[in-house]
Motif scaffolding. Structure first.
Motif, PDB file in Angstrom:
ATOM      1  N   HIS A 184      35.776  39.637  35.602  1.00  0.00           N
ATOM      2  CA  HIS A 184      36.549  41.450  34.707  1.00  0.00           C
ATOM      3  C   HIS A 184      36.629  42.549  35.544  1.00  0.00           C
ATOM      4  O   HIS A 184      35.227  42.809  34.900  1.00  0.00           O
ATOM      5  CB  HIS A 184      37.640  40.708  34.111  1.00  0.00           C
ATOM      6  CG  HIS A 184      37.577  39.801  33.831  1.00  0.00           C
ATOM      7  ND1 HIS A 184      39.001  38.847  34.182  1.00  0.00           N
ATOM      8  CD2 HIS A 184      37.549  38.577  32.376  1.00  0.00           C
ATOM      9  CE1 HIS A 184      39.099  37.416  33.664  1.00  0.00           C
ATOM     10  NE2 HIS A 184      38.122  37.733  32.690  1.00  0.00           N
ATOM     11  N   ASP A 211      42.098  45.405  37.403  1.00  0.00           N
ATOM     12  CA  ASP A 211      42.665  43.706  37.669  1.00  0.00           C
ATOM     13  C   ASP A 211      44.327  43.588  36.991  1.00  0.00           C
ATOM     14  O   ASP A 211      44.438  44.526  36.372  1.00  0.00           O
ATOM     15  CB  ASP A 211      41.778  42.500  37.008  1.00  0.00           C
ATOM     16  CG  ASP A 211      40.441  42.906  37.117  1.00  0.00           C
ATOM     17  OD1 ASP A 211      40.444  43.392  38.322  1.00  0.00           O
ATOM     18  OD2 ASP A 211      40.020  41.153  36.359  1.00  0.00           O
ATOM     19  N   SER A 266      43.239  40.466  31.806  1.00  0.00           N
ATOM     20  CA  SER A 266      43.176  39.081  31.370  1.00  0.00           C
ATOM     21  C   SER A 266      42.743  39.818  29.380  1.00  0.00           C
ATOM     22  O   SER A 266      42.036  39.994  29.425  1.00  0.00           O
ATOM     23  CB  SER A 266      41.669  38.423  31.484  1.00  0.00           C
ATOM     24  OG  SER A 266      41.544  37.258  30.978  1.00  0.00           O
ATOM     25  N   HIS A 267      43.045  38.185  28.695  1.00  0.00           N
ATOM     26  CA  HIS A 267      42.883  38.283  27.272  1.00  0.00           C
ATOM     27  C   HIS A 267      40.946  38.387  26.967  1.00  0.00           C
ATOM     28  O   HIS A 267      40.250  38.691  26.136  1.00  0.00           O
ATOM     29  CB  HIS A 267      44.320  37.789  26.694  1.00  0.00           C
ATOM     30  CG  HIS A 267      45.021  37.984  26.292  1.00  0.00           C
ATOM     31  ND1 HIS A 267      45.622  39.220  25.638  1.00  0.00           N
ATOM     32  CD2 HIS A 267      45.359  37.241  26.599  1.00  0.00           C
ATOM     33  CE1 HIS A 267      46.950  39.397  25.681  1.00  0.00           C
ATOM     34  NE2 HIS A 267      46.862  38.649  26.484  1.00  0.00           N
ATOM     35  N   GLU A 268      40.573  37.746  28.167  1.00  0.00           N
ATOM     36  CA  GLU A 268      39.344  37.196  28.267  1.00  0.00           C
ATOM     37  C   GLU A 268      38.208  38.785  28.519  1.00  0.00           C
ATOM     38  O   GLU A 268      37.055  38.948  28.110  1.00  0.00           O
ATOM     39  CB  GLU A 268      38.349  36.371  29.254  1.00  0.00           C
ATOM     40  CG  GLU A 268      38.760  34.493  28.486  1.00  0.00           C
ATOM     41  CD  GLU A 268      38.906  34.489  29.868  1.00  0.00           C
ATOM     42  OE1 GLU A 268      38.019  34.461  30.553  1.00  0.00           O
ATOM     43  OE2 GLU A 268      39.091  33.448  29.937  1.00  0.00           O
TER      44      GLU A 268
END
Length: 400
Positions: A68, A72, A76-78
């Motif tokens: 990531h 982006d 993303s939660h990651e």
């Protein structure tokens, strides 16, 4: 015609950086033949790359590998870093974790000093300094006794708040000078700085979006790599898997619009209740003059739920109605987003350490820099400087 922000940044950026470090345009910096790989595009990885490019250790080639990156959409939660509230909240050293607390506290002070300069040189970094306040209903002895890491010896404008000025049920309160920043915008700023500096320093920059399953894959993909910085949050290992001492701490916060003037534009407050809940408000500075506010939050070790939990949001708002009612608009909070991120913590404290090993018969050096939990931003520069010191030592050893 007034000069635009874009034009000003484009042509003044290098001059500002060099003035920040008291260098001259004529100074010649050593160029090595190293190919450095940074694994991790969060605040720790990007800060290591940023500091590296400003040092005399700058490599011939720099590669940043990450799943990531800051621009982006959607986020993303990651990717933990963009979800952060991102302010500096000091802490006293706990007896059971004294050495790691002392080391990580020192990282925060290095970052603080650097951010003072960076905020002046680059307002677009979104870093703002302001008053910080901590309210504790059940202060531990380390807080009550103003232990190491939490007193005037290392904190600007530190003082204990008199008992008559404390909110109901609060037994101890403290104030000091702190800062906050807009996490998503600061990450973009860092990436832009890295791009600009690499061009100016004539360092070949590679940005690679990929998911690694082991650090060995990085050496296979980039066989000229001489040093690898492991800034993967929970510590991706050489042969795969994560550091078994690492774990995630789920954090859920609310992003608020507050159209009316509020004192929280100049102060960030953290309230710890006797039941262990932390309720905080952090300004999220804006580049368009319309700040928002982070209202939080939760600390849920081992909880892997990605989606927001309504019960968590409601609990945060119920506490905040009592603690921070002036953030409400028309009797309710104007919630424009719910943030869920996973702080990459590590039992025993973060790992900033050199590992010497081999890959396919050749010696390789890994500088581990991970496991900072919820302190990524406030420790970022300190961690990067420690990691670069280890890198410098490894280069010296390789010449023996």
């Amino acid at each position: 015609m007034p000069e635009s922000r874009t034009c000003r940044s484009k042509f003044s950026i290098n001059d500002s950086l060099y003035r920040l470090y008291n260098r001259t345009w004529q100074q010649k910096l050593e160029m090595s033949s190293d190919h450095v790989v940074v694994v991790g595009g969060g605040v720790i990885g990007l800060t290591i790359a940023h500091q590296l490019l400003q040092s005399t250790l700058k490599p011939k080639e720099l590669t940043i590998i990450s799943q990531h990156f800051p621009r982006d959409v959607p986020i993303s939660h990651e990717y933990t870093s963009p979800w952060a509230g991102a302010h500096f909240r000091p802490f006293p050293h706990r007896p059971e974790f004294y050495e790691s607390d002392k080391r990580e506290s020192a990282y925060t002070r290095e970052t603080y000093k650097y951010f003072k300069k960076l905020a002046k040189a680059f307002p677009e970094s979104t870093i703002e300094f302001m008053k910080g306040i901590d309210y504790l209903e059940e202060p531990t002895p380390e807080y009550a006794n103003l232990g190491p890491g939490f007193n005037s010896s290392s904190l600007d404008s530190f003082k204990q708040i008199s008992s008559e000025n404390l909110p109901s049920a609060v037994k101890a309160g403290f104030e000091y000078t702190t800062y906050c920043l807009n996490a998503p915008e600061y990450l973009k700023f860092l990436q832009d700085q890295i791009t600009t500096l690499s061009k100016y320093q004539k360092v070949k920059l590679n940005i690679k979006r990929m998911t690694l399953h082991s650090l060995r894959e990085a050496y296979d993909l980039f066989p000229t790599c001489t040093t690898l910085f492991n800034a993967t949050g929970q510590g991706l290992q050489l042969d795969g898997g994560q550091d078994p001492q690492c774990f995630g701490i789920r954090g859920q916060t609310l992003l608020l619009d507050v159209p009316h003037p509020t004192k929280y534009g100049k102060v960030t407050i953290t309230h710890q209740s006797k039941d262990g809940n932390w309720t905080f408000v952090i300004k999220r500075p804006s580049t368009n003059g319309k700040p928002q506010f982070i209202l939080g939050g939760t600390k849920q070790p081992g909880d892997g739920r990605i989606m927001p939990r309504d019960a968590d949001s409601q609990a945060i708002m119920e506490r905040a109605k009592v603690l921070y009612p002036d953030l409400m608009v028309g009797g309710k909070f104007d919630v424009v987003g719910v943030n869920v991120g996973f702080r990459p913590a590590r039992t025993g404290g973060s790992r900033v350490q050199t590992e010497y090993t081999t890959h396919k018969g050749r010696p390789v050096c890994i500088v581990h820099s991970y496991g900072l939990g919820g302190m990524g931003y406030e420790t970022s520069v300190g961690v990067a400087l420690h990691a670069l010191k280890l890198y410098s030592e490894s280069r010296s050893l390789s010449k023996l």
